[in-house]
Write a protein that holds these residues in place. Structure first.
Motif, PDB file in Angstrom:
ATOM      1  N   LYS A  22       2.748   0.348   2.616  1.00  0.00           N
ATOM      2  CA  LYS A  22       1.759  -0.651   3.020  1.00  0.00           C
ATOM      3  C   LYS A  22       0.731  -0.860   1.913  1.00  0.00           C
ATOM      4  O   LYS A  22       0.353  -2.006   1.607  1.00  0.00           O
ATOM      5  CB  LYS A  22       1.070  -0.194   4.310  1.00  0.00           C
ATOM      6  CG  LYS A  22       0.032  -1.182   4.830  1.00  0.00           C
ATOM      7  CD  LYS A  22      -0.619  -0.666   6.114  1.00  0.00           C
ATOM      8  CE  LYS A  22      -1.686  -1.646   6.611  1.00  0.00           C
ATOM      9  NZ  LYS A  22      -2.340  -1.158   7.856  1.00  0.00           N
ATOM     10  N   PHE A  23       0.276   0.230   1.309  1.00  0.00           N
ATOM     11  CA  PHE A  23      -0.709   0.140   0.224  1.00  0.00           C
ATOM     12  C   PHE A  23      -0.126  -0.615  -0.954  1.00  0.00           C
ATOM     13  O   PHE A  23      -0.789  -1.486  -1.539  1.00  0.00           O
ATOM     14  CB  PHE A  23      -1.140   1.548  -0.195  1.00  0.00           C
ATOM     15  CG  PHE A  23      -2.182   1.566  -1.274  1.00  0.00           C
ATOM     16  CD1 PHE A  23      -3.529   1.468  -0.957  1.00  0.00           C
ATOM     17  CD2 PHE A  23      -1.824   1.682  -2.605  1.00  0.00           C
ATOM     18  CE1 PHE A  23      -4.500   1.473  -1.950  1.00  0.00           C
ATOM     19  CE2 PHE A  23      -2.784   1.695  -3.605  1.00  0.00           C
ATOM     20  CZ  PHE A  23      -4.126   1.592  -3.271  1.00  0.00           C
ATOM     21  N   LYS A  24       1.119  -0.309  -1.313  1.00  0.00           N
ATOM     22  CA  LYS A  24       1.744  -0.977  -2.456  1.00  0.00           C
ATOM     23  C   LYS A  24       1.936  -2.466  -2.189  1.00  0.00           C
ATOM     24  O   LYS A  24       1.712  -3.298  -3.076  1.00  0.00           O
ATOM     25  CB  LYS A  24       3.083  -0.303  -2.782  1.00  0.00           C
ATOM     26  CG  LYS A  24       2.925   1.069  -3.433  1.00  0.00           C
ATOM     27  CD  LYS A  24       4.243   1.642  -3.903  1.00  0.00           C
ATOM     28  CE  LYS A  24       5.079   2.127  -2.755  1.00  0.00           C
ATOM     29  NZ  LYS A  24       6.298   2.849  -3.224  1.00  0.00           N
ATOM     30  N   ASN A  25       2.337  -2.816  -0.982  1.00  0.00           N
ATOM     31  CA  ASN A  25       2.584  -4.223  -0.666  1.00  0.00           C
ATOM     32  C   ASN A  25       1.302  -5.029  -0.589  1.00  0.00           C
ATOM     33  O   ASN A  25       1.265  -6.187  -1.009  1.00  0.00           O
ATOM     34  CB  ASN A  25       3.348  -4.336   0.657  1.00  0.00           C
ATOM     35  CG  ASN A  25       4.765  -3.809   0.562  1.00  0.00           C
ATOM     36  OD1 ASN A  25       5.367  -3.822  -0.513  1.00  0.00           O
ATOM     37  ND2 ASN A  25       5.306  -3.335   1.679  1.00  0.00           N
ATOM     38  N   GLN A  26       0.251  -4.433  -0.059  1.00  0.00           N
ATOM     39  CA  GLN A  26      -0.993  -5.165   0.148  1.00  0.00           C
ATOM     40  C   GLN A  26      -1.875  -5.229  -1.088  1.00  0.00           C
ATOM     41  O   GLN A  26      -2.630  -6.187  -1.262  1.00  0.00           O
ATOM     42  CB  GLN A  26      -1.782  -4.549   1.304  1.00  0.00           C
ATOM     43  CG  GLN A  26      -1.153  -4.753   2.666  1.00  0.00           C
ATOM     44  CD  GLN A  26      -2.014  -4.226   3.799  1.00  0.00           C
ATOM     45  OE1 GLN A  26      -3.000  -3.514   3.579  1.00  0.00           O
ATOM     46  NE2 GLN A  26      -1.662  -4.568   5.026  1.00  0.00           N
ATOM     47  N   LEU A  27      -1.791  -4.230  -1.953  1.00  0.00           N
ATOM     48  CA  LEU A  27      -2.688  -4.192  -3.114  1.00  0.00           C
ATOM     49  C   LEU A  27      -1.947  -4.148  -4.442  1.00  0.00           C
ATOM     50  O   LEU A  27      -2.158  -4.999  -5.306  1.00  0.00           O
ATOM     51  CB  LEU A  27      -3.645  -2.997  -3.009  1.00  0.00           C
ATOM     52  CG  LEU A  27      -4.643  -2.910  -4.168  1.00  0.00           C
ATOM     53  CD1 LEU A  27      -5.650  -4.048  -4.079  1.00  0.00           C
ATOM     54  CD2 LEU A  27      -5.363  -1.576  -4.162  1.00  0.00           C
ATOM     55  N   LEU A  28      -1.068  -3.183  -4.600  1.00  0.00           N
ATOM     56  CA  LEU A  28      -0.446  -2.995  -5.904  1.00  0.00           C
ATOM     57  C   LEU A  28       0.497  -4.137  -6.272  1.00  0.00           C
ATOM     58  O   LEU A  28       0.554  -4.555  -7.430  1.00  0.00           O
ATOM     59  CB  LEU A  28       0.314  -1.663  -5.933  1.00  0.00           C
ATOM     60  CG  LEU A  28      -0.541  -0.402  -5.760  1.00  0.00           C
ATOM     61  CD1 LEU A  28       0.299   0.840  -6.034  1.00  0.00           C
ATOM     62  CD2 LEU A  28      -1.753  -0.421  -6.693  1.00  0.00           C
ATOM     63  N   MET A  29       1.244  -4.663  -5.286  1.00  0.00           N
ATOM     64  CA  MET A  29       2.160  -5.750  -5.591  1.00  0.00           C
ATOM     65  C   MET A  29       1.438  -7.001  -6.071  1.00  0.00           C
ATOM     66  O   MET A  29       1.807  -7.592  -7.094  1.00  0.00           O
ATOM     67  CB  MET A  29       3.028  -6.062  -4.365  1.00  0.00           C
ATOM     68  CG  MET A  29       4.132  -7.070  -4.642  1.00  0.00           C
ATOM     69  SD  MET A  29       5.260  -6.502  -5.943  1.00  0.00           S
ATOM     70  CE  MET A  29       6.051  -5.120  -5.096  1.00  0.00           C
ATOM     71  N   PRO A  30       0.364  -7.463  -5.379  1.00  0.00           N
ATOM     72  CA  PRO A  30      -0.385  -8.610  -5.922  1.00  0.00           C
ATOM     73  C   PRO A  30      -0.958  -8.354  -7.310  1.00  0.00           C
ATOM     74  O   PRO A  30      -0.970  -9.259  -8.151  1.00  0.00           O
ATOM     75  CB  PRO A  30      -1.509  -8.803  -4.893  1.00  0.00           C
ATOM     76  CG  PRO A  30      -0.956  -8.254  -3.627  1.00  0.00           C
ATOM     77  CD  PRO A  30      -0.119  -7.090  -4.046  1.00  0.00           C
ATOM     78  N   ILE A  31      -1.429  -7.123  -7.554  1.00  0.00           N
ATOM     79  CA  ILE A  31      -1.960  -6.801  -8.883  1.00  0.00           C
ATOM     80  C   ILE A  31      -0.860  -6.878  -9.926  1.00  0.00           C
ATOM     81  O   ILE A  31      -1.049  -7.433 -11.017  1.00  0.00           O
ATOM     82  CB  ILE A  31      -2.616  -5.402  -8.871  1.00  0.00           C
ATOM     83  CG1 ILE A  31      -3.906  -5.422  -8.038  1.00  0.00           C
ATOM     84  CG2 ILE A  31      -2.917  -4.940 -10.292  1.00  0.00           C
ATOM     85  CD1 ILE A  31      -4.577  -4.072  -7.929  1.00  0.00           C
ATOM     86  N   LYS A  32       0.320  -6.345  -9.597  1.00  0.00           N
ATOM     87  CA  LYS A  32       1.440  -6.383 -10.541  1.00  0.00           C
ATOM     88  C   LYS A  32       1.889  -7.814 -10.812  1.00  0.00           C
ATOM     89  O   LYS A  32       2.190  -8.178 -11.953  1.00  0.00           O
ATOM     90  CB  LYS A  32       2.601  -5.541  -9.998  1.00  0.00           C
ATOM     91  CG  LYS A  32       2.370  -4.053 -10.058  1.00  0.00           C
ATOM     92  CD  LYS A  32       3.577  -3.278  -9.557  1.00  0.00           C
ATOM     93  CE  LYS A  32       3.337  -1.769  -9.647  1.00  0.00           C
ATOM     94  NZ  LYS A  32       4.504  -0.999  -9.158  1.00  0.00           N
ATOM     95  N   LEU A  33       1.940  -8.637  -9.766  1.00  0.00           N
ATOM     96  CA  LEU A  33       2.326 -10.039  -9.952  1.00  0.00           C
ATOM     97  C   LEU A  33       1.295 -10.772 -10.804  1.00  0.00           C
ATOM     98  O   LEU A  33       1.652 -11.601 -11.660  1.00  0.00           O
ATOM     99  CB  LEU A  33       2.467 -10.721  -8.589  1.00  0.00           C
ATOM    100  CG  LEU A  33       3.643 -10.262  -7.727  1.00  0.00           C
ATOM    101  CD1 LEU A  33       3.598 -10.931  -6.362  1.00  0.00           C
ATOM    102  CD2 LEU A  33       4.979 -10.554  -8.426  1.00  0.00           C
ATOM    103  N   THR A  34       0.031 -10.451 -10.569  1.00  0.00           N
ATOM    104  CA  THR A  34      -1.030 -11.059 -11.372  1.00  0.00           C
ATOM    105  C   THR A  34      -0.907 -10.656 -12.829  1.00  0.00           C
ATOM    106  O   THR A  34      -1.005 -11.505 -13.736  1.00  0.00           O
ATOM    107  CB  THR A  34      -2.405 -10.623 -10.825  1.00  0.00           C
ATOM    108  OG1 THR A  34      -2.536 -11.045  -9.472  1.00  0.00           O
ATOM    109  CG2 THR A  34      -3.526 -11.218 -11.649  1.00  0.00           C
ATOM    110  N   LYS A  35      -0.682  -9.376 -13.068  1.00  0.00           N
ATOM    111  CA  LYS A  35      -0.509  -8.894 -14.442  1.00  0.00           C
ATOM    112  C   LYS A  35       0.715  -9.542 -15.087  1.00  0.00           C
ATOM    113  O   LYS A  35       0.695  -9.905 -16.269  1.00  0.00           O
ATOM    114  CB  LYS A  35      -0.355  -7.376 -14.443  1.00  0.00           C
ATOM    115  CG  LYS A  35      -1.591  -6.607 -14.001  1.00  0.00           C
ATOM    116  CD  LYS A  35      -2.726  -6.761 -14.986  1.00  0.00           C
ATOM    117  CE  LYS A  35      -3.927  -5.920 -14.556  1.00  0.00           C
ATOM    118  NZ  LYS A  35      -5.094  -6.142 -15.447  1.00  0.00           N
TER     119      LYS A  35
END
Length: 501
Positions: free
Chosen positions: A437-450
């Motif tokens: 849940k943490f990865k999908n809600q926060l880390l994934m958007p950050i990775k896509l942004t990067k």
């Protein structure tokens, strides 16, 4: 044809430049946007995800107990031998926390109490918590400390009480369940039998346990900053039991309440930052420093650990002068006398296996303990962007001080021992569901942004390189053709020259 090619090269260069600049501009813009979203998300507002998670933590918490089983009690009593131990455990309890009496205040703080209850988990334990082990008679040690400086006639009276029967020995067999949650103590029953002839003993409790009456109770009223007014103090403790400082120690610095309870921290951690924790278990604040990077369930974290300096004695760390209690009575490095906040019981806290304790005065006086920072140190694995604790291992050891006391026959041959009773590991490790849940809600958007940011930069740079290469190629390929034209023009002109004709 050449003009058309030139236009294409120019367009390629223009778009490459635009992509490169856009990617560079997006880095601070999107980073600031993500940071602002985190700042808006973290405050403990009723109804928010952060508040609900804080109220009912989804991560399982386990309370693991390791007991130190004494192997040579007769030799210790008769000959003053070093106590030799075998570690048994873990005996694991699932810890349930329930916050209550929650109040919100206009200054951006909230107060609460938190009940803790424990249920034994047989499948996560090395054995039943009914198993017996040999340990010290804590009631006898407590009585010995109380009468040590009393008049001789009082000591003789206590000696008579202790000699009344053959069950008042320095060491006894108890189960994990008994020593943790309480048992009927023979010595306390004797005292009650004597006292009931003279006073009303209906309120006198003849049960004893290290955590007696604490299963289902709370450790005090906390007032913390909710993060609504400022994200920088999110989770920090303002008051404990309505007090801004403690009263157990002898200096203002040692009585300070610093940091959080160790479960939440402000966001945007960095390697140079110190994380402070207030622990009611040891009645003081401690701090952790960055140790190394770790990866847990696909999440990059920063590991913080308690440095040895925290436990040094006052001569090596003058900041610890205030922990000398009673005033002027200082213990060796690695030990903390918490009797002042434990109703006078001679309890001494340390890290498990006397980690970071004085080798000669503490570690070498027992056999069978092998301190290891990886197994016995307190650690926190923190996600740096949000300050969320993904893995916590709080490890403490409960000890008692045994020394020769007049009229206590079992201590006659003992010089002094810092006797380890049990050590605890209160652990919380993020589960797979919460991690995903943490990865999908926060880390994934950050990775896509990067990916978008650096993708545009790479694409723009590649297009500019291609533009430069095509431009150079066009220039190089055009030179032989121009030379040929010049030669042909010369030949034509020479044919028409009147003199040469």
């Amino acid at each position: 044809m050449v003009q058309r090619m030139t236009k294409c090269v120019i367009c390629l260069g223009v778009f490459g430049f635009i992509f490169l600049i856009t990617g560079c501009v997006l880095i601070p813009v999107l980073n600031n946007y993500i940071d602002s979203q985190i700042k808006e998300t973290i405050p403990l507002k009723e109804g928010s995800d952060t508040y609900n998670t804080w109220l009912n933590p989804p991560v399982p918490i386990y309370f693991q107990i390791y007991v130190l089983d004494l192997q040579n009690p007769i030799e210790v009593v008769k000959h003053g031998a070093k106590p030799a131990f075998t570690e048994k455990g873990p005996y694991t309890y699932r810890e349930h926390r329930q916050k209550w009496q929650i109040s919100h205040f206009e200054n951006g703080t909230l107060s609460y109490r938190e009940n803790r209850s424990f249920v034994f988990e047989r499948e996560k334990s090395s054995g039943s918590h009914e198993e017996k082990f040999t340990t010290v008679n804590l009631i006898m040690v407590t009585i010995a400390e109380i009468i040590r400086r009393e008049y001789s006639w009082i000591q003789e009276l206590v000696e008579l009480v202790l000699d009344w029967g053959d069950d008042s020995n320095l060491f006894m067999k108890l189960s994990v369940k008994e020593i943790m949650w309480g048992y009927e103590d023979p010595l306390l029953k004797k005292v009650k039998a004597i006292l009931q002839k003279y006073v009303n003993t209906t309120t006198f409790d003849d049960k004893f346990g290290l955590f007696y009456n604490q299963n289902g109770s709370d450790d005090g009223l906390y007032t913390i900053y909710s993060g609504i007014k400022s994200w920088e103090n999110f989770g920090m403790i303002q008051l404990w039991n309505k007090e801004s400082s403690l009263k157990f120690w002898t200096t203002r610095q040692c009585n300070m309440i610093n940091g959080s309870d160790g479960t939440i921290f402000p966001p945007f951690e960095d390697k140079g930052r110190t994380l402070y924790i207030f622990s009611s278990d040891i009645c003081r604040s401690i701090y952790t420093v960055y140790q190394k990077p770790v990866t847990l369930k696909g999440i990059d974290l920063m590991r913080y650990a308690v440095p040895p300096k925290v436990f040094l004695n006052h001569t090596l760390n003058p900041d610890n002068q205030g922990f000398c209690t009673p005033k002027g009575v200082c213990l060796p490095s690695g030990l903390l006398n918490v009797s002042s906040c434990r109703q006078g019981a001679p309890v001494i806290m340390s890290q498990p296996h006397f980690l970071a304790a004085d080798k000669e005065m503490v570690q070498d006086r027992v056999i069978g303990l092998v301190p290891d920072p990886e197994q016995h140190g307190t650690i926190l694995d923190v996600e740096p962007k949000t300050g969320v604790v993904m893995n916590a291992q709080k490890r403490l050891q409960l000890n008692v001080y045994i020394r020769n006391v007049s009229h206590i026959r079992d201590t006659a041959n003992i010089d002094h021992i810092y006797y380890p009773v049990i050590w605890l590991n209160e652990s919380a490790l993020i589960d797979d569901k919460s991690a995903n849940k943490f990865k999908n809600q926060l880390l994934m958007p950050i990775k896509l942004t990067k990916a978008a940011e650096y993708g545009l930069i790479v694409l723009g740079a590649f297009m500019l390189i291609c533009t430069a290469a095509l431009f150079i190629k066009q220039k190089v390929s055009s030179k032989p053709e121009d030379d040929l034209v010049d030669v042909n023009q010369c030949n034509t002109n020479s044919d028409r020259h009147p003199i040469l004709n």
